[in-house]
Design an enzyme around this catalytic site. Structure first.
Site, PDB file in Angstrom:
ATOM      1  N   ARG A   1       0.865  -1.193   0.000  1.00 19.94           N
ATOM      2  CA  ARG A   1       0.000   0.000   0.000  1.00 19.94           C
ATOM      3  C   ARG A   1       0.900   1.241   0.000  1.00 19.94           C
ATOM      4  NH1 ARG A   1      -5.163  -1.489   2.148  1.00 19.94           N
ATOM      5  NH2 ARG A   1      -5.992   0.444   1.289  1.00 19.94           N
TER       6      ARG A   1
ATOM      7  N   ARG B   1     -14.539  -3.562  11.358  1.00 18.62           N
ATOM      8  CA  ARG B   1     -13.892  -2.296  10.988  1.00 18.62           C
ATOM      9  C   ARG B   1     -14.809  -1.478  10.080  1.00 18.62           C
ATOM     10  NH1 ARG B   1      -8.291  -2.787   8.297  1.00 18.62           N
ATOM     11  NH2 ARG B   1      -8.775  -0.581   8.186  1.00 18.62           N
TER      12      ARG B   1
ATOM     13  N   ASP C   1     -13.858  -2.561  -3.786  1.00 17.84           N
ATOM     14  CA  ASP C   1     -14.347  -2.960  -2.463  1.00 17.84           C
ATOM     15  C   ASP C   1     -15.586  -3.834  -2.535  1.00 17.84           C
ATOM     16  OD1 ASP C   1     -13.478   0.150  -0.780  1.00 17.84           O
ATOM     17  OD2 ASP C   1     -12.300  -1.566  -1.451  1.00 17.84           O
TER      18      ASP C   1
END
Ligand code: EPZ
Length: 420
Positions: A122, A400, A308
């Protein structure tokens, strides 16, 4: 250790309300640092990434008042730069936004390397490139990123990649620069637009959010003031429930959504022969009506199919008739969930960036892990469709980003609960 247990095969019916967007909440919470004032943020999702962000802000000197589980008042007058805790910051990718917010307000920032879901490297080279373009010097030493500038000067910022995080950080730093900044090749995600709208409600002058070119006008010595702002609904949470309904549903209404944000998924549903109705602020999915056809999906920056939604969509393609393909163009390795689905009988072959999904597959319940946030959501969806019992561990990764997923699915008729 707490796990989620799902007994599969139950039909879903009814109505589910979507919470605020995680990926809009995180940048907006950290952007309050730019105002050095009191802000009231509403429609926050009640998820651990938001709770962690608020904890980090209070470590930095902000005063947080919880008005309800979706509304907070944040006073950032007392925030000091460089005070975020290394171990807290490394738990979440969203911590990168501290850099842009501190640099924009204090012309100085020092933040530990951010963490986040582990599906490939990342990097933050584009964030650093943006800060350099505005005149900041950036160092990476001893596990910390330090960014500082005598003055930030408005300038052209060209992003090599339409990175969501880099676009957000460039906007925030540019709010502290003198003159006009033009951010080219910007990410166009709804949560980038939501951040721009929040900052404009604080007195910023940001134009073009949602397009590839964003202009930020900021005068020397100008400062932003706090405001009251409500976060947009979470399009990824909404899409996850749309897929649950398509896989297991009768008629399911998903409320508190912005249908336009779901267009890429809705278009795929239509291709697959799944009946979808759009309301002003809701989507109705009629699951279980006839055959689901196979299709091919490629993830792309917004308005393309969101990365996502990739793991969750793969589960639906497992149930469709015919050979489908899922191609992941954003992250190097977002396929780790495929090994977990294999435990449930899914025979998916991954070649490079593309998974071959020869549906329909019969899924059977098994003990599995949530290897990351959206992979965890996919395991829940697979559990709903599987024959038998699925137990999912490492559910902290799901919590999360999903607000009350067990309660919401139960209310639709799923047989799902927490177990120790
Ligand atoms: C944000 O991550 C989201 N996270 C991710 O959501 C989402 O998957 C991603 O955007 C893409 O939509 C948050 O908003 C907290 P990127 P971000 O920068 O900003 C490369 C979830 O499930 N890149 O748009 O990290 C990067 O490696 C999470 O809610 C660079 O090379 O994503 C990736 O391949 C997971 N250099 C691509 O760009 C950089 O400096 C897109 O990353 C930055 C990114």
């Amino acid at each position: 250790m707490k796990k989620i247990l799902v007994n599969g095969g139950k039909r879903l019916e009814g109505r589910v309300e979507v919470s605020g967007s995680k990926n809009a909440a995180l940048p907006i919470l950290f952007a309050t640092i730019l105002t050095g004032d009191i802000n009231r943020i509403e429609n926050l999702p009640d998820i651990s990434d938001v709770r962690l962000s608020l904890e980090i802000l209070s470590q930095m000197g902000a005063k947080i008042e919880r008005v309800s589980n979706t509304t907070v008042e944040i006073d950032t007058r007392g925030v000091r730069p460089g005070e975020s805790a290394y171990d807290s910051v490394r738990m979440m990718r969203g911590s990168t936004y501290i850099l842009g917010a501190e640099l924009g307000r204090f012309k100085y920032s020092r933040v530990g390397w951010p963490g986040g879901c582990d599906f490939g490297v990342r990097p933050i080279d584009q964030h650093i490139k943006a800060f350099h373009s505005l005149g900041a010097e950036v160092k990476n030493e001893n596990g910390y990123i330090t960014a500082q500038a005598e003055r930030l000067i408005g300038a052209p910022v060209y992003l090599d990649i339409a990175s969501v995080g880099a676009t957000i950080n460039a906007i925030m730093a540019a709010c502290g620069a003198e003159g006009q900044s033009v951010i080219d090749n910007s990410a166009r995600e709804p949560h980038v637009v939501d951040l721009a709208n929040y900052l404009n409600s604080c007195g910023a002058s940001i134009r073009g959010a949602g397009t590839a070119i964003i202009k930020v006008q900021s005068e020397p010595g100008a400062h932003l003031s706090g405001s009251e702002y409500a976060i947009i609904p979470d399009m990824i949470e909404a899409g996850t429930y749309m897929i649950a309904a398509a896989a297991m549903g009768g008629t399911v209404e998903i409320t508190n959504v912005i249908p336009k944000h779901l267009e890429a998924l809705t278009a795929k549903f239509i291709e697959m022969g799944i009946e979808v109705e759009e309301g002003d602020e809701s989507v109705i999915v009629h699951g279980g009506r006839g055959i689901m056809h196979n299709t091919n999906v490629k993830t792309l920056p917004y308005p393309g199919f969101p990365t996502d939604m990739h793991p969750q969509m793969t589960v639906l393609l497992c149930l469709a008739n015919g050979l489908s393909h899922m191609t992941e163009n954003i992250f190097e390795n977002r396929f780790r969930y495929v090994d977990e689905l294999a435990r449930m009988g899914a025979n998916i072959r991954v070649e490079g960036r593309t998974a071959e999904i020869p549906g329909p597959m019969k899924l059977t319940g098994a003990p599995v892990r949530a290897v990351d946030l959206r992979a965890g959501a996919a395991m829940i969806l697979a559990g709903l469709a599987a024959e038998g019992t699925t137990t999912i561990e490492n559910i902290e990764s799901i919590e999360r980003g999903y607000d009350n997923v067990v309660g919401k699915l139960s209310s639709l008729g799923a047989d799902i609960k927490y177990v120790e």
